[in-house]
Scaffold this motif. Sequence first.
Motif, PDB file in Angstrom:
ATOM      1  N   VAL A  85       0.842  -1.197   0.000  1.00  0.00           N
ATOM      2  CA  VAL A  85       0.000   0.000   0.000  1.00  0.00           C
ATOM      3  C   VAL A  85       0.877   1.247   0.000  1.00  0.00           C
ATOM      4  O   VAL A  85       1.940   1.253   0.615  1.00  0.00           O
ATOM      5  N   VAL A  86       0.405   2.284  -0.668  1.00  0.00           N
ATOM      6  CA  VAL A  86       1.051   3.599  -0.566  1.00  0.00           C
ATOM      7  C   VAL A  86       0.146   4.435   0.325  1.00  0.00           C
ATOM      8  O   VAL A  86      -1.049   4.566   0.075  1.00  0.00           O
ATOM      9  N   ASP A  87       0.731   4.962   1.382  1.00  0.00           N
ATOM     10  CA  ASP A  87      -0.038   5.685   2.393  1.00  0.00           C
ATOM     11  C   ASP A  87       0.394   7.144   2.436  1.00  0.00           C
ATOM     12  O   ASP A  87       1.536   7.466   2.127  1.00  0.00           O
ATOM     13  N   HIS A  88      -0.524   8.000   2.833  1.00  0.00           N
ATOM     14  CA  HIS A  88      -0.203   9.416   3.039  1.00  0.00           C
ATOM     15  C   HIS A  88       0.292   9.589   4.471  1.00  0.00           C
ATOM     16  O   HIS A  88      -0.387   9.182   5.415  1.00  0.00           O
ATOM     17  N   VAL A  89       1.465  10.181   4.631  1.00  0.00           N
ATOM     18  CA  VAL A  89       2.021  10.432   5.962  1.00  0.00           C
ATOM     19  C   VAL A  89       1.076  11.364   6.720  1.00  0.00           C
ATOM     20  O   VAL A  89       0.650  11.066   7.828  1.00  0.00           O
ATOM     21  N   ILE A  90       0.749  12.486   6.113  1.00  0.00           N
ATOM     22  CA  ILE A  90      -0.256  13.403   6.664  1.00  0.00           C
ATOM     23  C   ILE A  90      -1.555  13.082   5.937  1.00  0.00           C
ATOM     24  O   ILE A  90      -1.622  13.155   4.709  1.00  0.00           O
ATOM     25  N   GLU A  91      -2.564  12.698   6.681  1.00  0.00           N
ATOM     26  CA  GLU A  91      -3.824  12.262   6.073  1.00  0.00           C
ATOM     27  C   GLU A  91      -4.453  13.340   5.202  1.00  0.00           C
ATOM     28  O   GLU A  91      -4.295  14.525   5.452  1.00  0.00           O
ATOM     29  N   LEU A  92      -5.189  12.878   4.207  1.00  0.00           N
ATOM     30  CA  LEU A  92      -5.863  13.810   3.298  1.00  0.00           C
ATOM     31  C   LEU A  92      -6.841  14.706   4.035  1.00  0.00           C
ATOM     32  O   LEU A  92      -7.026  15.859   3.670  1.00  0.00           O
ATOM     33  N   ARG A  93      -7.466  14.180   5.065  1.00  0.00           N
ATOM     34  CA  ARG A  93      -8.426  14.978   5.845  1.00  0.00           C
ATOM     35  C   ARG A  93      -7.751  16.182   6.480  1.00  0.00           C
ATOM     36  O   ARG A  93      -8.375  17.214   6.703  1.00  0.00           O
ATOM     37  N   GLN A  95      -4.667  17.582   5.328  1.00  0.00           N
ATOM     38  CA  GLN A  95      -4.086  18.475   4.314  1.00  0.00           C
ATOM     39  C   GLN A  95      -4.377  17.938   2.920  1.00  0.00           C
ATOM     40  O   GLN A  95      -3.604  17.164   2.354  1.00  0.00           O
ATOM     41  N   TRP A  96      -5.491  18.346   2.376  1.00  0.00           N
ATOM     42  CA  TRP A  96      -5.940  17.897   1.064  1.00  0.00           C
ATOM     43  C   TRP A  96      -4.953  18.253  -0.047  1.00  0.00           C
ATOM     44  O   TRP A  96      -4.745  17.495  -0.984  1.00  0.00           O
ATOM     45  N   ASP A  97      -4.287  19.410   0.081  1.00  0.00           N
ATOM     46  CA  ASP A  97      -3.377  19.864  -0.973  1.00  0.00           C
ATOM     47  C   ASP A  97      -2.120  19.007  -1.093  1.00  0.00           C
ATOM     48  O   ASP A  97      -1.395  19.110  -2.076  1.00  0.00           O
ATOM     49  N   LYS A  98      -1.846  18.123  -0.136  1.00  0.00           N
ATOM     50  CA  LYS A  98      -0.663  17.257  -0.191  1.00  0.00           C
ATOM     51  C   LYS A  98      -0.978  15.875  -0.777  1.00  0.00           C
ATOM     52  O   LYS A  98      -0.169  14.963  -0.700  1.00  0.00           O
ATOM     53  N   ARG A  99      -2.139  15.738  -1.389  1.00  0.00           N
ATOM     54  CA  ARG A  99      -2.578  14.423  -1.868  1.00  0.00           C
ATOM     55  C   ARG A  99      -1.684  13.834  -2.958  1.00  0.00           C
ATOM     56  O   ARG A  99      -1.540  12.628  -3.051  1.00  0.00           O
ATOM     57  N   LEU A 100      -1.053  14.668  -3.773  1.00  0.00           N
ATOM     58  CA  LEU A 100      -0.189  14.174  -4.855  1.00  0.00           C
ATOM     59  C   LEU A 100       1.286  14.517  -4.621  1.00  0.00           C
ATOM     60  O   LEU A 100       2.111  14.380  -5.516  1.00  0.00           O
ATOM     61  N   ASP A 101       1.609  14.936  -3.412  1.00  0.00           N
ATOM     62  CA  ASP A 101       2.974  15.305  -3.041  1.00  0.00           C
ATOM     63  C   ASP A 101       3.759  14.031  -2.682  1.00  0.00           C
ATOM     64  O   ASP A 101       3.437  13.356  -1.708  1.00  0.00           O
ATOM     65  N   CYS A 109       3.512  -2.230   4.193  1.00  0.00           N
ATOM     66  CA  CYS A 109       2.889  -3.545   4.069  1.00  0.00           C
ATOM     67  C   CYS A 109       1.491  -3.435   4.697  1.00  0.00           C
ATOM     68  O   CYS A 109       1.193  -2.450   5.382  1.00  0.00           O
ATOM     69  N   HIS A 110       0.652  -4.412   4.474  1.00  0.00           N
ATOM     70  CA  HIS A 110      -0.710  -4.353   5.014  1.00  0.00           C
ATOM     71  C   HIS A 110      -0.711  -4.227   6.535  1.00  0.00           C
ATOM     72  O   HIS A 110      -1.495  -3.477   7.106  1.00  0.00           O
ATOM     73  N   SER A 111       0.173  -4.954   7.182  1.00  0.00           N
ATOM     74  CA  SER A 111       0.227  -4.951   8.643  1.00  0.00           C
ATOM     75  C   SER A 111       0.562  -3.561   9.197  1.00  0.00           C
ATOM     76  O   SER A 111      -0.128  -3.049  10.087  1.00  0.00           O
ATOM     77  N   CYS A 112       1.586  -2.941   8.662  1.00  0.00           N
ATOM     78  CA  CYS A 112       1.982  -1.601   9.130  1.00  0.00           C
ATOM     79  C   CYS A 112       0.922  -0.561   8.779  1.00  0.00           C
ATOM     80  O   CYS A 112       0.657   0.350   9.563  1.00  0.00           O
ATOM     81  N   HIS A 113       0.302  -0.706   7.618  1.00  0.00           N
ATOM     82  CA  HIS A 113      -0.750   0.232   7.217  1.00  0.00           C
ATOM     83  C   HIS A 113      -1.925   0.144   8.181  1.00  0.00           C
ATOM     84  O   HIS A 113      -2.475   1.162   8.607  1.00  0.00           O
ATOM     85  N   TYR A 114      -2.292  -1.082   8.558  1.00  0.00           N
ATOM     86  CA  TYR A 114      -3.400  -1.273   9.500  1.00  0.00           C
ATOM     87  C   TYR A 114      -3.065  -0.618  10.845  1.00  0.00           C
ATOM     88  O   TYR A 114      -3.890   0.104  11.403  1.00  0.00           O
ATOM     89  N   LYS A 115      -1.856  -0.851  11.345  1.00  0.00           N
ATOM     90  CA  LYS A 115      -1.449  -0.277  12.639  1.00  0.00           C
ATOM     91  C   LYS A 115      -1.448   1.254  12.585  1.00  0.00           C
ATOM     92  O   LYS A 115      -1.941   1.910  13.503  1.00  0.00           O
ATOM     93  N   LYS A 116      -0.888   1.815  11.518  1.00  0.00           N
ATOM     94  CA  LYS A 116      -0.817   3.276  11.383  1.00  0.00           C
ATOM     95  C   LYS A 116      -2.217   3.880  11.299  1.00  0.00           C
ATOM     96  O   LYS A 116      -2.523   4.869  11.966  1.00  0.00           O
TER      97      LYS A 116
END
Length: 128
Positions: A85-93, A95-101, A109-116
Amino acid sequence: MKPKKLCQHASCHELIDYNETYCAKHQPEKKRGYADSYQYKKNKYGKYFKFYHSKQWRKLSELYRYENPCCEICLANGVVRKADVVDHVIELRDQWDKRLDKSNLMSLCHSCHYKKTKEERQKREVIH
């Protein structure tokens, strides 16, 4: 006269048509199909749902995963694991303007994404 039988629900003595399974009282709820589920999520999550299904995001996330094939959190802990998975460090909610940064992305991995994600939700619940 049509043949009748008992409702399949435990301890129900209602007579129903032979081609039915349950009486009107015990009809199971209709499960959502894919199209219903898609429409529900589209309505509930609006622009976020639309963004994550956009061509821009799919291409960017695919390219980012190609350039960063290992989970970045696992790698920092000395474990080599494939990123799913590719995840946003700062959630879109937040900072919307960082969505394509690209600097705001991280391969996980799925496990780390779930925990985060779980930690982020818990922080959000504490604030609200």
